[in-house]
Design a protein around this motif. Structure first.
Motif, mmCIF file in Angstrom:
data_model
loop_
_atom_site.group_PDB
_atom_site.id
_atom_site.type_symbol
_atom_site.label_atom_id
_atom_site.label_comp_id
_atom_site.label_asym_id
_atom_site.label_seq_id
_atom_site.Cartn_x
_atom_site.Cartn_y
_atom_site.Cartn_z
ATOM 1 N N GLY A 305 0.747 -1.185 0.275
ATOM 2 C CA GLY A 305 0.091 0.450 0.127
ATOM 3 C C GLY A 305 1.045 1.291 0.013
ATOM 4 O O GLY A 305 0.093 2.655 0.180
ATOM 5 N N PHE A 306 2.307 1.442 -0.846
ATOM 6 C CA PHE A 306 3.081 2.692 -0.448
ATOM 7 C C PHE A 306 3.475 3.211 -1.882
ATOM 8 O O PHE A 306 3.682 1.767 -2.810
ATOM 9 N N GLN A 307 3.708 4.067 -1.922
ATOM 10 C CA GLN A 307 4.325 3.928 -3.086
ATOM 11 C C GLN A 307 5.978 4.080 -3.340
ATOM 12 O O GLN A 307 6.529 4.291 -1.989
ATOM 13 N N SER A 308 6.472 3.582 -4.054
ATOM 14 C CA SER A 308 8.161 3.716 -4.018
ATOM 15 C C SER A 308 8.036 4.849 -5.863
ATOM 16 O O SER A 308 8.013 5.285 -6.319
ATOM 17 N N SER A 309 10.355 5.244 -5.147
ATOM 18 C CA SER A 309 10.784 6.332 -6.586
ATOM 19 C C SER A 309 11.804 5.726 -6.306
ATOM 20 O O SER A 309 12.302 4.950 -5.840
ATOM 21 N N MET A 310 12.445 5.545 -7.695
ATOM 22 C CA MET A 310 14.291 4.525 -7.862
ATOM 23 C C MET A 310 14.515 6.143 -8.423
ATOM 24 O O MET A 310 14.289 6.601 -9.655
ATOM 25 N N MET A 311 15.274 6.658 -8.080
ATOM 26 C CA MET A 311 15.590 8.271 -8.824
ATOM 27 C C MET A 311 17.698 7.782 -9.189
ATOM 28 O O MET A 311 18.049 6.483 -8.242
ATOM 29 N N ALA A 312 18.019 7.454 -10.236
ATOM 30 C CA ALA A 312 19.642 7.048 -11.256
ATOM 31 C C ALA A 312 20.210 8.351 -11.936
ATOM 32 O O ALA A 312 19.462 9.538 -11.584
ATOM 33 N N PRO A 313 21.055 9.211 -11.780
ATOM 34 C CA PRO A 313 22.088 10.008 -11.706
ATOM 35 C C PRO A 313 22.135 10.538 -12.991
ATOM 36 O O PRO A 313 22.465 10.844 -13.165
ATOM 37 N N THR A 314 21.716 9.720 -14.369
ATOM 38 C CA THR A 314 21.445 10.561 -15.259
ATOM 39 C C THR A 314 20.413 9.444 -16.181
ATOM 40 O O THR A 314 19.528 8.755 -15.981
ATOM 41 N N GLU A 315 19.805 10.154 -16.787
ATOM 42 C CA GLU A 315 18.034 10.448 -17.375
ATOM 43 C C GLU A 315 18.411 9.014 -18.085
ATOM 44 O O GLU A 315 17.320 8.403 -18.438
ATOM 45 N N ILE A 316 20.037 9.054 -19.254
ATOM 46 C CA ILE A 316 19.864 7.640 -19.599
ATOM 47 C C ILE A 316 19.365 6.482 -18.733
ATOM 48 O O ILE A 316 18.565 5.270 -19.154
ATOM 49 N N LEU A 317 20.217 6.192 -17.349
ATOM 50 C CA LEU A 317 19.455 5.407 -16.820
ATOM 51 C C LEU A 317 18.772 5.631 -16.465
ATOM 52 O O LEU A 317 18.457 4.116 -16.520
ATOM 53 N N ALA A 318 17.738 5.971 -16.064
ATOM 54 C CA ALA A 318 17.067 6.599 -15.080
ATOM 55 C C ALA A 318 15.300 5.975 -16.501
ATOM 56 O O ALA A 318 14.385 4.672 -16.065
#
Ligand code: ADP
Ligand code: MG
Length: 684
Positions: A305-318
Motif C-alpha cells: 500500500g505504499f508508493q516507491s521511487s527510484m532515482m538514477a544519476p543520469t537520464e539515460i540510466l533512469a
C-alpha cells in the motif's frame, strides 16, 4: 574559528584577497587549511664538485668577480656572475634583476637554489633564488609548494601563510578532544597546521598529516554515524511486508536468481518488515543484477500500500530502468502504475504526473534529480531507491527521503569499495554485498597498450566493426569543466571520423549535451545506427548496449582503477567475446602495474582492494560526498590505518555519548554541524 576575512591579514589587502578568493580562500581559517601540494627540500647544501646535471640544488657560494650586466633586448637585461664554493665554479645568469648589480657583494656568502645545467663541463644556473646566508629564510628548510593560479606566486602565498601563523598561531583551537589526541599520539591542531605548511623534518610532516587526516575523518564519520543512529532511533518508520507481488515477479523471471541475490533480497525483506526505517546500501559489481533487487523491494512496498521511487544519476540510466521495470512487470502480469519524471519531461505531462503522485494514482516513480525538487509530493511514499549511489551526496539522499515519513531507503552502487572503507564512507548505512555474478558471463579480455600501438588497435576495432560489432572509444579524462571535456572528446571524434573510421558512422557523447540529444545518440547506438561511439565518462554508468564489444580508453593512466573497471563494464553484456583496450601513455612502472591488475581480474572487489593498496584510500572518497575537497582526499587522507582507527573510535564515542555532551567535544561538534548543515537530523 578564525573565520574572518583574509583581506584584513597584514600584507594581503583587497587585491590579493580577490586572488586568494579564487583559490577558495576567503577566511584566515581557509588560508591555514590551504596546504601545500608538495615540498622542496632545501636542507642539504651540495658541493659543486659533486653536482650532476639537471637537478634542483642548494649551494653555498661566494661571488668571485664583479657581476656583469648587458641589455640583450629592449626590455630585457641579463646579469652574469661567476661563483664558487671552493670545490668548483658555477656560472650564474639572472634575467631582469638589475638590483643585483649593486647588491651582490664579493665578501658575502650566499645561498643559491635552482636547477643546475652542465654545459660542456661548465656548470650553470639560470635565475636561481638567492639569499644572504646571514639572513636566510629558506635555505636549510623544507619549503612549501602551493597550487597556484591567478598571478599569485608561491613566494606570496608562503609569506601570507607565514604571517597568518605568526599572528594567529595561538588562536588555532584543537578539534580533536585532548584524550583522543593522547591515545592516538597525535599533535595539537596548531602544530599540525604549522608543520603541514613548514615541516622541519619528515617525521613532523607525517604526524602533522596524520593529525589533520584524523580530524577531518572524525568530523565526517561521527556526522554520518549520528545521522544513522537518529534515523534508526526514530520509531515512526513504516512496516512493509507483503511480498506477494514481488514473488510473482521472481516466478516469472526467465532466469534463476543467484545465491547472492537471494541473500540480499532477504536482508532487504527483513529490514522492510521492521517498523524502523531501512537504510541499506547494496554493493554489487557491474552486471551482478541489482536492478531486479530494486524492483523486488519496490513491489513489496506497492503491495503493502505504499508508493516507491527510484532515482538514477543520469537520464539515460533512469530511462533504461523505467523500460526494464515496465517489461518485468508486464512479464509477471502485475498491474501497477509506473511513471517517469526527469528534467526534460514536458510541463503538461509533468503536472499530470505530479497530480497523480499526490493522489496516490502512481505506484512507482522512476527518474533523475528531478525527483527531489520541491514540487514533487508523494501521497504515501514507503521506499526510496537511489541507483549508483556514489554519484549522489548524502544530502540528495536525505532530500528524497524527506518526502515521506521516514520511508525505507535502499541505495545501490556498482563501485566496489573495500569493506573497511565502505564502513567509513557509508557509515550511515547497513551494507549488503552481491559478490557473485550470474552464471555464464564471459571474461572481458583486457589489454594494456602503448600510445604507439594505437593504430594497430584502430585496425583491430575496424576488423570487429566490419563484422557487425560496435565499439566505444573513451576520451581522456580532463578537468571537470564542461568545455574541456567537450574539446577532448570532439578532437578525437573529428580525427577518427576523418581518418581511420571515415567509412563508419561515428557518434559523440559528452556530459554537457542536452538530455534529448544524449538520448538520441544512445538510442542510435543501441539500434546499431552508430558503429563507434566516442564518449567522455558519461557512459560510465548504466548504459547497456549488448552489441558493443570493444571498450578503448585513451590516456587510461589518468583514470582510477575503479573507474576503468566501471567503463569496462559497458562491454561484455552480450554473447560475443568482448575486449577492453587501455592505452597507457605513462611510462611509469607504477602506472603499468596498476593497469595490469585489470588485465588479471574482472572482479571489481579485487580491483578495488588492489587500488586501495597502491593508491591509498583517497580515490574512494567521491568529492561530492562528504564535504572533503579533492585535495583532502588525494593528499591528506591516504592512510588506511587512520581510516580504520577513526571508524572504530567514532562508533565508540557515539555509543557512550550520542550527543557529544561535554566541553571537550564543543569544537568537534561545531565542525560536524557545519559540515552537515543541510541535514536536519543531526544532534538534538
Ligand atoms: P547491475 O547490477 O549492473 O545493475 P543489472 O541489474 O542491470 O546489473 O543486470 C545485468 C543483466 O543481468 C540484466 O540483463 C539482467 O536481466 C541480468 N540478470 C540479473 N540477474 C540475473 C541472474 N540471476 N541470472 C541471469 N541474468 C541475470
Ligand atoms: Mg545497475
Amino acid at each position: 574559528m578564525l573565520d574572518f576575512d583574509v583581506k584584513f591579514l597584514k600584507g594581503v589587502g583587497p587585491n590579493r584577497a580577490l586572488k586568494l578568493n579564487r583559490l577558495g580562500v576567503y577566511t584566515v581559517e581557509d588560508l591555514l587549511n590551504y596546504f601545500p601540494v608538495k615540498y622542496e627540500d632545501r636542507r642539504v647544501v651540495k658541493k659543486i664538485n659533486e653536482l650532476k646535471d639537471e637537478k634542483k640544488v642548494l649551494l653555498k657560494i661566494k661571488i668571485c668577480d664583479y657581476p656583469k650586466k648587458a641589455r640583450i633586448k629592449k626590455n630585457m637585461t641579463i646579469i652574469k656572475a661567476l661563483a664558487t664554493d671552493g670545490t668548483g665554479f658555477i656560472h650564474l645568469t639572472f634575467f631582469n634583476q638589475d638590483h643585483l648589480i649593486n647588491n651582490l657583494s664579493l665578501s658575502e656568502f650566499y645561498y643559491i637554489f635552482g636547477v643546475v645545467k652542465s654545459n660542456y663541463g661548465k656548470f650553470e644556473m639560470i635565475n636561481p633564488e638567492i639569499e644572504l646566508v646571514a639572513n636566510a629564510t629558506k635555505a636549510g628548510r623544507i619549503m612549501p609548494i602551493y597550487s597556484l593560479t591567478y598571478n599569485l606566486t608561491n613566494n606570496e602565498i608562503t609569506k601570507i601563510v607565514k604571517v597568518a601563523l605568526e599572528y594567529y598561531f595561538e588562536k588555532i583551537d584543537s578539534i580533536i578532544p585532548e584524550y583522543i589526541r593522547k591515545d592516538y599520539n597525535l599533535i595539537l591542531r596548531k602544530d599540525a597546521i604549522r608543520y603541514l605548511h613548514f615541516p622541519t623534518n619528515g617525521k613532523k610532516y607525517t604526524i602533522a598529516k596524520k593529525t589533520i587526516a584524523f580530524e577531518k575523518l572524525l568530523i565526517m564519520q561521527i556526522g554520518l554515524l549520528s545521522i544513522k543512529s537518529k534515523l534508526v532511533a526514530s520509531l515512526d518508520g513504516i512496516q512493509i511486508k507483503n511480498a506477494k507481488l514481488a514473488d510473482m515477479l521472481l516466478n516469472s523471471l526467465p532466469f534463476k536468481l543467484t545465491d547472492a541475490q537471494y541473500r540480499v533480497i532477504n536482508e532487504i525483506k527483513c529490514d522492510m518488515a521492521k517498523s524502523k526505517p531501512m537504510n541499506r546500501l547494496v554493493q554489487g559489481d557491474v552486471g551482478s543484477g541489482k536492478t531486479i533487487i530494486a524492483i523486488y523491494a519496490m513491489l513489496i512496498a506497492v503491495k503493502s500500500g505504499f508508493q516507491s521511487s527510484m532515482m538514477a544519476p543520469t537520464e539515460i540510466l533512469a530511462m533504461q530502468h523505467y523500460d526494464t521495470i515496465k517489461e518485468y512487470v508486464k512479464l509477471s502480469n502485475i498491474e501497477i502504475n509506473i511513471e517517469f519524471l526527469s528534467g526534460s519531461t514536458k510541463t503538461k505531462q509533468k503536472n499530470d504526473i505530479l497530480n497523480k503522485l499526490r493522489n496516490g494514482e502512481i505506484d512507482i516513480l522512476i527518474g533523475t534529480h528531478a525527483l527531489i525538487e520541491d514540487n514533487v509530493e508523494f501521497n504515501n511514499i514507503g521506499l526510496v531507491v537511489t541507483d549508483e549511489q556514489h554519484r549522489f551526496g548524502v544530502r540528495q539522499r536525505a532530500l528524497l527521503s524527506n518526502k515521506g515519513m521516514n520511508p525505507d531507503i535502499l541505495v545501490m552502487t556498482a563501485t566496489p569499495i573495500p569493506r573497511t572503507l565502505a564502513l567509513m564512507l557509508y557509515g550511515d548505512l547497513d551494507i549488503s554485498i552481491i559478490d557473485e555474478l550470474p552464471p555464464g558471463r564471459q571474461k572481458i579480455k583486457t589489454y594494456v597498450v602503448k600510445e604507439n600501438q594505437k593504430i594497430e588497435m584502430y585496425n583491430f576495432i575496424d576488423e570487429k566493426v566490419r563484422e557487425g560489432n560496435q565499439a566505444y572509444i573513451v576520451a581522456p579524462l580532463v578537468d571537470e569543466s564542461d568545455n574541456l571535456e567537450l574539446d577532448s572528446a570532439r578532437e578525437i571524434y573529428e580525427e577518427l571520423a576523418t581518418t581511420y573510421f571515415s567509412k563508419y558512422k561515428l557518434g559523440i557523447l559528452y556530459g554537457s549535451m542536452k538530455n534529448s540529444e544524449k538520448e538520441r545518440v544512445i538510442n542510435d547506438f543501441y539500434k546499431g545506427e552508430i558503429n563507434i561511439l566516442v564518449s567522455t565518462t558519461v557512459i560510465e554508468v548504466g548504459v547497456n548496449v549488448p552489441n558493443a564489444v570493444i571498450m578503448m580508453i585513451l590516456n587510461a593512466e589518468r583514470f582510477g582503477l575503479a573507474q576503468l573497471h566501471q567503463l569496462r563494464g559497458r562491454v561484455g553484456r552480450g554473447k560475443t567475446q568482448s575486449y577492453c583496450i587501455l592505452v597507457n601513455e605513462s611510462k611509469s612502472k607504477k602506472s603499468k602495474d596498476r593497469m595490469n591488475i585489470l588485465v588479471k581480474t574482472n572482479d571489481g572487489f579485487l580491483v578495488s582492494e588492489e587500488d586501495l593498496k597502491i593508491r591509498g584510500p583517497g580515490d574512494f572518497f567521491g568529492t561530492a560526498q562528504h564535504g572533503l575537497s579533492k585535495y583532502d582526499v588525494q593528499n591528506i587522507i591516504n592512510d588506511i590505518d587512520v581510516v580504520q582507527d577513526v571508524s572504530i573510535l567514532s562508533k565508540k564515542i557515539l555509543s557512550e555519548n550520542p550527543n557529544l555532551d561535554g566541553a571537550e567535544y564543543i569544537n568537534l561538534k561545531k565542525h560536524i554541524i557545519n559540515l552537515f548543515k543541510d541535514e536536519n537530523i543531526i544532534f538534538n
